[in-house]
Write an enzyme that holds these catalytic residues in place. Structure first.
Site, PDB file in Angstrom:
ATOM      1  N   ARG A 236       0.836  -1.186   0.000  1.00  0.00           N
ATOM      2  CA  ARG A 236       0.000   0.000   0.000  1.00  0.00           C
ATOM      3  C   ARG A 236       0.878   1.245   0.000  1.00  0.00           C
ATOM      4  NH1 ARG A 236      -3.288  -2.528  -1.786  1.00  0.00           N
ATOM      5  NH2 ARG A 236      -5.390  -3.055  -1.092  1.00  0.00           N
ATOM      6  N   GLU A 265      -2.738   7.856  -6.415  1.00  0.00           N
ATOM      7  CA  GLU A 265      -2.691   7.031  -7.625  1.00  0.00           C
ATOM      8  C   GLU A 265      -3.701   7.539  -8.649  1.00  0.00           C
ATOM      9  OE1 GLU A 265      -3.131   2.927  -6.479  1.00  0.00           O
ATOM     10  OE2 GLU A 265      -1.169   2.872  -5.529  1.00  0.00           O
ATOM     11  N   HIS A 283       0.306  -0.007 -10.125  1.00  0.00           N
ATOM     12  CA  HIS A 283      -0.487  -0.845  -9.215  1.00  0.00           C
ATOM     13  C   HIS A 283      -0.921  -2.143  -9.901  1.00  0.00           C
ATOM     14  CE1 HIS A 283      -3.129  -0.591  -5.368  1.00  0.00           C
ATOM     15  NE2 HIS A 283      -2.820  -1.849  -5.633  1.00  0.00           N
TER      16      HIS A 283
END
Length: 529
Positions: A236, A265, A283
């Site tokens: 994370r 993000e 990601h």
């Protein structure tokens, strides 16, 4: 646990088609609306029983407040930091994830980044595409013999360890939950973080994002590490302090970083992404066909199993519910709620409840103390204005109400096997009740100091009254009830014969006015179970 009815589910992101198929095969209507904005989601969610998301949908308190029927939020993946779990819990909504769906994919990406950092593979590939042939510029290092520090030794950390051990790396780690004895079996030596930092050539983090892990790798941490340490974060964004990482890269205290996740993000600040010693991905930890299929299937199957009363897997805010999926537990939950409801009814005029002590007794209840406590509180708080307690939110509601809750378990004393005892303190006075399940039916054994000669079946319409024993008591009460058209269907008297004692009668309907009993009794209460 009482079955949870899930008839409609909204899928707000791109999830594997098997998710929708499995839900629909089991009679659940599914609507797919990906890429909704916050206001659109708030308008759409109000009528659905379930919501399935991945990581992009932000299920905040406003969204949860707008969801009038929502009973479950299913995250097709591991972390749930895009869901306001506290807000969901207070509203009695289960938050569920798929704990193992993307384990292999996340572990493999971590290993790929570790290997890429050691050999500069992405940089070399880009250089080749630009027409260069520069062997010296991309001189790397072997992983063999190096020390890998793994912070977070759950499923993913374990898989990373086993894979990197095959490269001859020494694996050390830290985890506040998994015991050193367990991780030693995987070939991971556990130690404190203070011991770990100075030993590592490489560090990878696999923890959830929570207050204790935000900025886990920071200026202070990097200063304790070997010069040139390389770090990987596929967990994370925020576990590694991004500003501190950039400073460590520029001072060469950190020799390189592999980042799959960021605080923001996509990241607007491109300083880390563009740093020559950083390998970054958008990601991709769970972005494999296998992981997406697995997570989509898992969340659908977990929802279906919950609805059918088979099991509860992945509930992050209601672990107590996992032990309620058996026929015996259903009756115990009914018992707890009924005993709590009896005490609430008998103390309704006395406010507020300050303390609750729940004691389970007997081996058959040893593993039931958790949900018995919650079920008793549901019964106690069910009549509170504006309060809709269930097994998920009731502990939070009790805490908000200032109620201190204690739970204990003790061994059976022979005849008293499988008994739930409850004591509450209201307005400075103590009130007690105890019950058990007999013949598959919850029964009340005792109310305050009144032990019932015939246990009270906790079902139907019940009238409790406190009075001194007399031969005319029952006939007098029956006469008053008859004037209201209420018939007595059962009668339970206490074993004692002196003092003010509690009696219970099962009645055809609840009397409209309890004050009519005042000439005959000291206290009266009624309820329907």
């Amino acid at each position: 646990m009482a079955p949870i009815s899930i008839q409609t589910v909204l899928i707000s992101e791109s999830v594997d088609p098997r998710c929708k198929a499995i839900l629909e095969e089991n009679g659940i209507r599914v609507t797919e609306k990906p890429n909704m904005k916050r206001d659109e989601l708030m308008a759409e969610i109000k009528d659905y029983d379930g919501l399935v998301v991945r990581s992009a949908t932000k299920v905040n308190a406003d969204v949860i407040s707008a969801a009038h029927n929502l009973k479950i939020i299913g995250r097709a993946g591991t972390g749930v930091d895009n869901v306001d779990v506290d807000a969901a819990t207070k509203k009695g909504i289960i938050v569920m994830n798929t704990p193992s769906g993307n384990t292999i994919s996340a572990a493999e990406l971590t290993c790929a980044l570790l290997m890429s950092l050691s050999r500069n593979v992405p940089q070399a590939a880009m250089s080749m595409k630009q027409g260069n042939w520069d062997r010296k510029k991309f001189m790397g290092a072997e992983l063999y013999g190096k020390v890998l520090g793994i912070v977070g030794l759950g499923r993913i950390g374990k898989e990373v360890a086993s894979r990197m051990q095959s490269f001859g790396m020494r694996t050390i780690g830290y985890d506040p939950i998994t015991t050193p004895e367990v991780t030693a079996g995987w070939g991971v030596e556990q130690m404190s973080l203070e011991q770990l930092w100075p030993q590592c050539d490489y560090i990878t983090v696999h923890t959830p994002l929570m207050p204790s892990t935000v900025g886990l790798l920071c200026d202070e941490t990097f200063a304790k590490c070997k010069k040139g340490v390389k770090v990987v974060n596929c967990a994370r964004g925020g576990i590694i302090d991004e500003a501190a990482l950039l400073r460590a890269l520029e001072s060469r205290q950190c020799g390189g970083a592999g980042l799959d996740v960021f605080v923001e993000e996509p990241p607007k600040n491109r300083s880390l992404v563009e740093h020559p010693n950083v390998i970054s991905c958008p990601h991709l930890g769970a972005s494999t066909k296998e992981a997406q299929a697995r997570c989509g299937e898992d969340i659908a199957l977990q929802i279906v199993d919950m609805v059918k009363g088979k099991s509860l897997v992945g509930a992050v805010n209601a672990p107590v519910l996992a032990s309620t999926f058996s026929r015996d537990s259903h009756q115990l939950i009914k018992l707890g709620e009924a005993v709590g409801a009896v005490l609430q009814s008998c103390t309704a005029s006395k406010k507020p409840v300050k303390h609750v002590q729940i004691t389970t007794q007997g081996d058959c209840l040893k593993s039931s103390t958790g949900f018995m406590t919650s079920s008793v509180l549901v019964g106690l708080l069910n009549q509170e204005p504006g309060c809709c307690p269930n097994l998920i939110n009731v502990l939070s509601l009790a805490k908000e109400s200032g109620i201190a809750v204690n739970q204990t378990h003790c061994a059976s004393d022979g005849a008293a096997s499988g008994v739930c005892k409850v004591e509450i303190v209201v307005d400075g006075s103590s009130y007690k009740a105890s019950g058990s399940v007999q013949g598959g039916v919850p029964v009340l054994l005792e109310l305050d100091d009144s032990v019932f000669r015939q246990p009270v079946s906790l079902t139907g319409n019940l009238l409790f009254f406190k009075a001194s024993a007399s031969p005319q008591l029952l006939s007098s009460v029956a006469g008053l009830l008859a004037t209201e058209g209420v018939e007595i269907e059962s009668f339970s008297a206490p074993t004692a014969h002196s003092g003010d004692l509690w009696y219970c009668v099962g009645v055809s309907s609840l009397p409209r006015d309890l004050s009519a009993l005042k000439p005959l009794v000291k206290e009266a209460a009624h309820l329907t179970i």
